[in-house]
Design an enzyme around this catalytic site. Sequence first.
Site, PDB file in Angstrom:
ATOM      1  NE  ARG A   1       0.172  -8.731   2.611  1.00 43.22           N
ATOM      2  CZ  ARG A   1      -0.432  -8.296   3.725  1.00 43.22           C
ATOM      3  NH1 ARG A   1      -1.514  -8.880   4.191  1.00 43.22           N
ATOM      4  NH2 ARG A   1       0.077  -7.265   4.383  1.00 43.22           N
ATOM      5  CG  ASP A  56      -7.344  -7.328   6.793  1.00 47.04           C
ATOM      6  OD1 ASP A  56      -6.366  -7.201   7.544  1.00 47.04           O
ATOM      7  OD2 ASP A  56      -7.578  -6.560   5.858  1.00 47.04           O
ATOM      8  CE  LYS A  82      -7.106  -3.729   5.176  1.00 50.10           C
ATOM      9  NZ  LYS A  82      -5.809  -4.277   5.107  1.00 50.10           N
ATOM     10  CE1 TYR A 104       1.868  -7.494  -4.062  1.00 50.43           C
ATOM     11  CE2 TYR A 104       1.279  -6.260  -2.102  1.00 50.43           C
ATOM     12  CZ  TYR A 104       1.797  -7.398  -2.691  1.00 50.43           C
ATOM     13  OH  TYR A 104       2.233  -8.428  -1.910  1.00 50.43           O
ATOM     14  N   GLY A 105      -2.434  -5.482  -4.080  1.00 49.93           N
ATOM     15  CA  GLY A 105      -3.166  -5.569  -2.804  1.00 49.93           C
ATOM     16  C   GLY A 105      -4.174  -4.466  -2.573  1.00 49.93           C
ATOM     17  NE  ARG A 157      -2.346  -1.273   3.566  1.00 55.12           N
ATOM     18  CZ  ARG A 157      -1.821  -0.470   4.474  1.00 55.12           C
ATOM     19  NH1 ARG A 157      -1.908   0.843   4.339  1.00 55.12           N
ATOM     20  NH2 ARG A 157      -1.241  -0.961   5.538  1.00 55.12           N
ATOM     21  CG  HIS A 195      -7.199  -3.133   9.920  1.00 60.73           C
ATOM     22  ND1 HIS A 195      -5.907  -2.671  10.040  1.00 60.73           N
ATOM     23  CD2 HIS A 195      -7.128  -4.162   9.042  1.00 60.73           C
ATOM     24  CE1 HIS A 195      -5.102  -3.400   9.275  1.00 60.73           C
ATOM     25  NE2 HIS A 195      -5.817  -4.300   8.665  1.00 60.73           N
ATOM     26  CB  SER A 208      -0.810  -3.626   8.007  1.00 60.83           C
ATOM     27  OG  SER A 208      -1.973  -2.927   7.646  1.00 60.83           O
ATOM     28  CG  ASN A 218      -0.793 -14.994  21.206  1.00 60.04           C
ATOM     29  OD1 ASN A 218       0.031 -14.742  22.089  1.00 60.04           O
ATOM     30  ND2 ASN A 218      -0.588 -14.705  19.926  1.00 60.04           N
ATOM     31  CG  ASN A 245       3.147  -6.369   2.071  1.00 57.86           C
ATOM     32  OD1 ASN A 245       2.482  -6.867   2.984  1.00 57.86           O
ATOM     33  ND2 ASN A 245       2.602  -5.582   1.154  1.00 57.86           N
ATOM     34  CB  CYS A 276       0.455  -6.164  14.134  1.00 58.28           C
ATOM     35  SG  CYS A 276       1.644  -4.872  13.744  1.00 58.28           S
ATOM     36  CB  THR A 280      -3.771 -13.675   9.108  1.00 61.84           C
ATOM     37  OG1 THR A 280      -4.255 -12.605   8.292  1.00 61.84           O
ATOM     38  CG2 THR A 280      -3.989 -14.986   8.397  1.00 61.84           C
ATOM     39  CG  ASN A 281      -0.045 -15.733  12.530  1.00 64.95           C
ATOM     40  OD1 ASN A 281       0.465 -16.839  12.592  1.00 64.95           O
ATOM     41  ND2 ASN A 281       0.281 -14.857  11.597  1.00 64.95           N
TER      42      ASN A 281
HETATM   43  P1  GTP Z   1      -2.312  -7.754   7.530  1.00 65.70           P
HETATM   44  O1  GTP Z   1      -2.830  -8.816   6.639  1.00 65.70           O
HETATM   45  O2  GTP Z   1      -1.212  -6.938   6.917  1.00 65.70           O
HETATM   46  O3  GTP Z   1      -3.373  -6.869   8.079  1.00 65.70           O
HETATM   47  O4  GTP Z   1      -1.535  -8.500   8.751  1.00 65.70           O
HETATM   48  P2  GTP Z   1      -2.051  -9.334  10.018  1.00 65.70           P
HETATM   49  O5  GTP Z   1      -2.395  -8.411  11.132  1.00 65.70           O
HETATM   50  O6  GTP Z   1      -3.082 -10.307   9.614  1.00 65.70           O
HETATM   51  O7  GTP Z   1      -0.717 -10.086  10.483  1.00 65.70           O
HETATM   52  P3  GTP Z   1      -0.304 -11.643  10.403  1.00 65.70           P
HETATM   53  O8  GTP Z   1      -1.174 -12.505  11.266  1.00 65.70           O
HETATM   54  O9  GTP Z   1      -0.195 -12.022   8.984  1.00 65.70           O
HETATM   55  O10 GTP Z   1       1.139 -11.600  11.075  1.00 65.70           O
HETATM   56  C1  GTP Z   1       2.163 -10.783  10.583  1.00 65.70           C
HETATM   57  C2  GTP Z   1       3.501 -11.250  11.091  1.00 65.70           C
HETATM   58  O11 GTP Z   1       3.490 -11.275  12.516  1.00 65.70           O
HETATM   59  C3  GTP Z   1       3.850 -12.645  10.626  1.00 65.70           C
HETATM   60  O12 GTP Z   1       5.188 -12.665  10.217  1.00 65.70           O
HETATM   61  C4  GTP Z   1       3.660 -13.496  11.856  1.00 65.70           C
HETATM   62  O13 GTP Z   1       4.509 -14.594  11.863  1.00 65.70           O
HETATM   63  C5  GTP Z   1       3.931 -12.522  13.002  1.00 65.70           C
HETATM   64  N1  GTP Z   1       3.143 -12.874  14.218  1.00 65.70           N
HETATM   65  C6  GTP Z   1       1.817 -13.102  14.285  1.00 65.70           C
HETATM   66  N2  GTP Z   1       1.419 -13.448  15.545  1.00 65.70           N
HETATM   67  C7  GTP Z   1       2.532 -13.406  16.309  1.00 65.70           C
HETATM   68  C8  GTP Z   1       2.793 -13.662  17.705  1.00 65.70           C
HETATM   69  O14 GTP Z   1       1.902 -13.981  18.490  1.00 65.70           O
HETATM   70  N3  GTP Z   1       4.084 -13.505  18.123  1.00 65.70           N
HETATM   71  C9  GTP Z   1       5.082 -13.130  17.270  1.00 65.70           C
HETATM   72  N4  GTP Z   1       6.313 -13.026  17.761  1.00 65.70           N
HETATM   73  N5  GTP Z   1       4.889 -12.917  15.946  1.00 65.70           N
HETATM   74  C10 GTP Z   1       3.629 -13.038  15.471  1.00 65.70           C
HETATM   75  C1  SPV Z   2      -2.974  -4.542   5.263  1.00 66.33           C
HETATM   76  O1  SPV Z   2      -1.997  -3.871   4.872  1.00 66.33           O
HETATM   77  O2  SPV Z   2      -3.564  -4.301   6.346  1.00 66.33           O
HETATM   78  C2  SPV Z   2      -3.446  -5.682   4.461  1.00 66.33           C
HETATM   79  C3  SPV Z   2      -2.876  -5.854   3.125  1.00 66.33           C
HETATM   80  O3  SPV Z   2      -4.318  -6.413   4.900  1.00 66.33           O
HETATM   81  S1  SPV Z   2      -3.603  -4.814   1.949  1.00 66.33           S
HETATM   82  O4  SPV Z   2      -4.710  -5.512   1.322  1.00 66.33           O
HETATM   83  O5  SPV Z   2      -2.583  -4.481   0.967  1.00 66.33           O
HETATM   84  O6  SPV Z   2      -4.136  -3.627   2.593  1.00 66.33           O
HETATM   85 MN    MN Z   3      -4.904  -5.788   7.046  1.00 72.01          MN
END
Ligand code: GTP
Ligand code: SPV
Ligand code: MN
Length: 610
Positions: free
Chosen positions: A392, A299, A232, A223-224, A83, A252, A274, A520, A390, A276, A279-280
Amino acid sequence: MTVLDHDVVADQLKNAPTENKSVLSFVSRIAALTSPDDIVWIDGSDAQKNEIAEKLVEAGTIQRVNGTKDSYYAASDPEDVARVEGRTYICSEDEKDAGPLNNWVAPAEMKETLNGLFEGSMRGRTMYVIPFVMGHAEADQPMFGIEVTDSAYVVLSMLVMARSGKYALDAIDAQAAKFVECVHSVGAPLEEGQEDVAWPCNTTKYITHFPEDRAIWSFGSGYGGNALLGKKCYALRIASAIARDEGWLAEHMLILKLTNPEGVVKYVAAAFPSACGKTNLAMIEPTIPGWKAETLGDDIAWMRFGDDGQLYAVNPEFGLFGVAPGTGYTTNPTAMRAIEAGGNIFTNVALTDDGDVWWEGKTDEAPAHLTDWRGNDWTPESDTPAAHPNSRFCTPIANVPTLAPEWTNPNGVPISAILFGGRRKTTMPLVTETQDWTHGVFMGSVLSSETTAAATGAVGVVRRDPMAMRPFIGYNVGDYLQHWINIGNTEGAQLPKIFYVNWFRRDDDNSFLWPGFSENSRVLKWVFERVTGTADAQESPLGLTPVEGGLDTEGLDFTDEQLRKALAIKPEEWETELGLIEEWYAELGDSVPAELRAEVDNLRQRLGLA
Ligand code: GTP
Ligand code: SPV
Ligand code: MN
């Protein structure tokens, strides 16, 4: 526009699958401006999707991936990888309505600029028309859009990310529904005989929003979040402006269903910036016996009041657009299984020699040889990452093995807890519960996080990111915070509890203090039991924190000393932080609601710094 153009467009629209005048007039207006060679209406069928994918393979934009079925790989232009917040605009009539955080240009001026850029911008290309609905067409308030784009890659991605095609167009027609006009061009017209490049884009980029017109115009990027306009641009920036007008929230946030060993169910939403951890967390596999977690969204969450006064959250999306690096069987096995089910589009990851994809963290050990995201040879000795940070995976949400059955519920699920959190090496404890809604809104308003590769610019710099929405609020941030306060004052509201978490605190040796990921679930258990009233808490300057032994660490190789560090509220760190919070509120100026200003004084008092 010449008479000839009119005739050309009329001819191109002869076979349009709708007689809906507002749809046809939108499409013909954009076609007349952008002069595509032809117009293709996206119906959502596999046959059409495969045909488009086939053409993209031939053109060299994407290639088939061997590891998972029906999956493709794309590498973007190295300058078009995330972005572009600096090129993102909120074009409200009044500059004040864009607020201090958004870029603003007057709508008339921006429209003139865009008209110049879009004129003939699709020459030599196909214009695709993608009717879509964010959320469900059967929702009480269905939210439609139509994206016209000259990028077939965007078409394939939108088919994964939003309910698109005939289903949406038929619903628009049947309901005579309004739709958000989404106009996208990569900004790379092809002259007669000119050869195309794999990833067309333009060095000039504009990601523009017209909140009053409910319209989006995006130029120059493929992109994205810059190009998949349902995500978004619509579901956060435009939807947040609609939500302000109508009394709901577009956020978000991930949405997660939790079931305790007794079978009690609670739904949780969580806002992290983003990259942070949304997704996890949305796909967490709990490590504590008897607990179950199921996924609803990773998301974006739209939350509206139900008749019972609870906030009901729905995920407007249909797919995952997940950060690839760091996603592996040890960190996020659920995502890995979703990917295994196929139908993926991978972007800017690395390729193995046998045509599969790889990224840092997919496996513990990197393959001996890869082609990196830039197309160069790569070995474990290389000093740049094989996959772009970044990069995906774009994967249908229906693939997620832990998907909760409620995902088909058009009006969503009632939220009992909201988590705010960011990526902070210091200062922010693992978990605290805020005292009430207003205090929770305050903690959300001062959310801070180290920047990531999800947006272009410096990485690792601490910035304030209110409710993890800084890049996505479609109006004035002060009005946005006031809107959150107003939501709390809604008559009959049964509000969720608000918590603040930080998975990313570091120890003195810079290692993560908390194991994170599946562990977590221990924090989620405490949150759940605070909601059901079965966990104890004690007062702290930041709100309520777990009592000693209150956070379940059974079976975890984690000392009391480590836990103490993870939960610590250190006066010296908070003296600095309080100053930063005051600076932040000064930056936002008069628009910050008085209730939230009062919270700064409360915090100062509780920290004993008054
Ligand atoms: P966007 O799609 O950009 O909005 O990201 P998101 O908030 O969905 O983040 P995502 O779950 O993809 O995690 C982003 C990064 O953070 C990845 O590299 C993960 O491995 C890392 N991560 C996620 N959860 C944890 C956690 O509990 N601890 C640590 N140390 N890293 C984490
Ligand atoms: C973010 O950046 O929070 C994402 C990826 O989820 S994007 O779709 O590029 O905004
Ligand atoms: Mn996001």
